[in-house]
Motif scaffolding. Structure first.
Motif, PDB file in Angstrom:
ATOM      1  N   PHE A  23       4.209   3.553   5.136  1.00  0.00           N
ATOM      2  CA  PHE A  23       4.063   4.431   4.064  1.00  0.00           C
ATOM      3  C   PHE A  23       5.223   5.810   4.058  1.00  0.00           C
ATOM      4  N   LYS A 335      -1.891  -1.136   3.808  1.00  0.00           N
ATOM      5  CA  LYS A 335      -0.371  -2.074   3.671  1.00  0.00           C
ATOM      6  C   LYS A 335      -0.512  -3.094   2.771  1.00  0.00           C
ATOM      7  N   ALA A 338      -1.383  -2.155  -0.848  1.00  0.00           N
ATOM      8  CA  ALA A 338      -0.409  -1.580  -1.306  1.00  0.00           C
ATOM      9  C   ALA A 338       0.588  -2.680  -1.949  1.00  0.00           C
ATOM     10  N   GLU A 343      -2.138   1.748  -4.998  1.00  0.00           N
ATOM     11  CA  GLU A 343      -1.152   2.833  -4.853  1.00  0.00           C
ATOM     12  C   GLU A 343      -2.263   3.652  -3.722  1.00  0.00           C
ATOM     13  N   LEU A 344      -1.647   4.211  -2.763  1.00  0.00           N
ATOM     14  CA  LEU A 344      -2.489   4.944  -1.734  1.00  0.00           C
ATOM     15  C   LEU A 344      -2.199   6.513  -2.261  1.00  0.00           C
ATOM     16  N   LEU A 365      -7.394   4.658  -2.689  1.00  0.00           N
ATOM     17  CA  LEU A 365      -6.625   3.622  -3.421  1.00  0.00           C
ATOM     18  C   LEU A 365      -6.681   3.533  -4.992  1.00  0.00           C
TER      19      LEU A 365
END
Ligand code: SAH
Length: 370
Positions: A23, A335, A338, A343-344, A365
């Motif tokens: 990230f 991950k 994502a 989306e984090l 998220l």
């Protein structure tokens, strides 16, 4: 140094997210770790094996690394101080009355473990002795001594006659007081019996649940799934702010506690299912085409099954709140999500276990609008 511990833990979370998950955290709100104001005497529960040393003196403590030899412990600085007083009373009682102590090698002797619990919000105290036999001699004398402890509410005997490492047997008898103690996390009330699972650091647990609630940002219209729900603590915490909450947990007894706790708090919009999250959730999705606005996961250290993450992606909740006790598996799972349209947004580490290596983290998220 506690400040340094916090720094190490925060850096570990950041390094897992950057190095394992790749990230770019400049786009993520990473808040500073929340530590404890007083990082001592925070545990509400302890279970200690009881043994005898070479001189025949009673010892209670933890096993020396990779052995089953008990190191006697007089004071534990992360345990509620009341527990330290209880060990002393029980140890002296056993010594004075020459009560036999369990020997793991020969499977002979009576007293195996001592378990104590303190409810921090009510001050109620529970003591449970695990014995390899049917009866504890001089029981009345022990009760007399233990009831001098302020807050004593429940004294129990657990019978474990098996030749096993498992601490507790199935049968419990209350020999004095109530079968349970009562504690609160926020406004939610819990009855805790000797065999119930309950968070060991109630102060930081409340911080975690409040953060999870803040991340979920509920308005009262949402359907929430709480996966790996344990005794339903997060579900019940969120029920007041959601339309409907569903909890999923693999341990049947925990779900029985969750249902009982829901009733105890007059919560009627929480339903609980027994089973593996990776089986229950896809099953419900296929059969009942369930819907979720928010999915909370709080898995054990190994993290979530990939098939569960796939089902979450299919159900398309707007938010996923990930409560984690291992930053490495957290990073791996974040991950994966994502890469599938999430989306984090936010990351918050919370120090649930000061003076240990354990790290709790919550991540938010959000589903990307494509
Ligand atoms: N959210 C709870 C408990 C979290 S601990 C709380 O805050 O108290 C993780 C829980 O996941 C444990 O209760 C464990 O029994 C449960 N568990 C482990 N594997 C599971 C699986 N595959 N499916 C559902 N629950 C599981």
């Amino acid at each position: 140094n506690y400040e340094k511990q916090l720094e190490i833990k925060q850096n570990r979370v950041i390094s897992c997210l950057e190095r394992i998950a790749g990230f770019d955290l400049s786009y993520v709100e990473v808040a500073p770790i929340i530590g404890m104001e007083d990082p001592y005497y925070y545990r509400n529960k302890v279970q200690l094996p009881v043994g005898k040393n070479k001189e025949g003196k009673i010892v209670m403590g933890f096993y020396a690394k990779r052995t089953h030899s008990i190191i006697n412990m007089e004071t534990c600085y992360i345990q509620s101080d009341i527990n330290n007083d209880i060990f002393k009373i029980v140890g002296e009682f056993l010594q004075r009355n020459n009560i036999s102590i369990y020997n793991e090698k020969t499977h002979k002797g009576l007293v195996r473990h001592i378990i104590t619990r303190v409810a921090f919000t009510t001050g109620e105290v529970m003591v449970c002795l695990v014995i390899n036999g049917k009866k504890l001699g001089k029981q009345e004398e022990l009760i007399k001594e233990l009831t001098k402890i302020s807050g004593m509410t429940s004294i129990c005997i657990n019978y474990n006659l098996e030749n096993t490492n498992v601490i507790m047997g199935e049968k419990v008898k209350t020999i004095w007081g109530r079968d349970y103690i009562t504690d609160y996390i926020g406004d939610i009330k819990y009855q805790i019996s000797p065999t119930s699972f309950y968070q060991v650091n109630p102060i930081q647990t409340k911080v975690i649940y409040e953060k999870a609630l803040e991340f979920a940002d509920l308005t009262g219209k949402e359907t929430v799934w709480d996966l790996y729900c344990g005794i339903g603590t997060i579900s019940l915490f969120m029920a007041g702010k959601a339309k409907q909450v569903y909890g999923v947990e693999i341990v049947e007894d925990a779900i029985l506690d969750a249902r009982r706790n829901a009733k105890l708090n007059n919560i009627d919009n929480a339903e609980f299912f027994i089973g593996a999250a990776e089986e229950i959730l896809p099953g419900k999705y296929k059969e009942d085409s369930i819907h979720a606005d928010v999915i909370v996961v709080d898995p054990p250290r190994k993290g979530c099954d990939e098939s569960l993450l796939d089902t979450i992606v299919e159900i398309k909740p707007e938010k996923v709140v990930y409560v984690s006790c291992d930053p490495a598996t957290l990073a791996r799972d974040l991950k994966y999500l994502a890469g599938k349209g999430y989306e984090l947004k936010k990351v918050q580490a919370i120090d649930q276990f000061p003076h240990t290596v354990h790290i709790e983290t919550i991540a938010l998220l959000q589903r990307e609008i494509l």
